[in-house]
Write an enzyme that holds these catalytic residues in place. Sequence first.
Site: not given
Length: 246
Positions: A12, A14, A41, A67-68, A178
């Site tokens: 991820d 981010h 993500d 999901n983000h 995740h």
Amino acid sequence: MTETGRAFVVGDLHGSYDELRHELDRVDFNIQQDKLLILGDIVDRGKQCYECVGLLAEPWCYAVLGNHDEMMANSVAPRSEKAFWRANGGGWFDLLSQTKQEEVQAICDRYVERLPISMTLILADGATIGLIHADAPADWHDAMTGKQPRMEALWGRNRIRNQNCRRVANVDLVLAGHTSNRNIVKLGNVRFLDTGSGFKNGYLTVIEVGNSLEELNQNIERQIAQNEARERPDIIFELVGDYPMG
């Protein structure tokens, strides 16, 4: 995996653009030949989400949906509801200029909406490597045929919560993200590569895929040992980015 270059998988992202560039420089990543595979993500929590969104337009960058990313795609339209996204780290979008917001909207329309839920790599030795953001199904065929529930693929944590070591059928190895952990987690034939990027004390994990299952496993074990040797502090689940959550 690639005919002329190398392939790297990153957990991820981010919003950790500078950290990603540092990691790619460290491995002498060549944008003319190499490929980057992101386990979803791409945005939220970090300081450079706008820059990370732009990666999706690069021909050397591939990703599965996280999901983000889905929250972003559902929320960037001017009149869309953004409260749930903000509460999960999407407040960075509100701080962008209108021009940059429109750029993010365009990338969501062109790229994010088309990101696959899962991918399968076939290595030179014939090994199959599954890529997915969250929980892998019991049988990888379900991921590839769309039978796996979307919520499980994007939000699920059952395997890691239950420490489920059963192998995923019909795939040699699965790489997922995740759930943030201090180091790579191994459960059955699943490897979780999210090491907390976007949270305080978190960091990115980048793994070279290589040409065989043996080489990939060796690269993962080497990275686990390097992470342990650095004696990293525990992740603090507070956002690195400074923007509204409500």
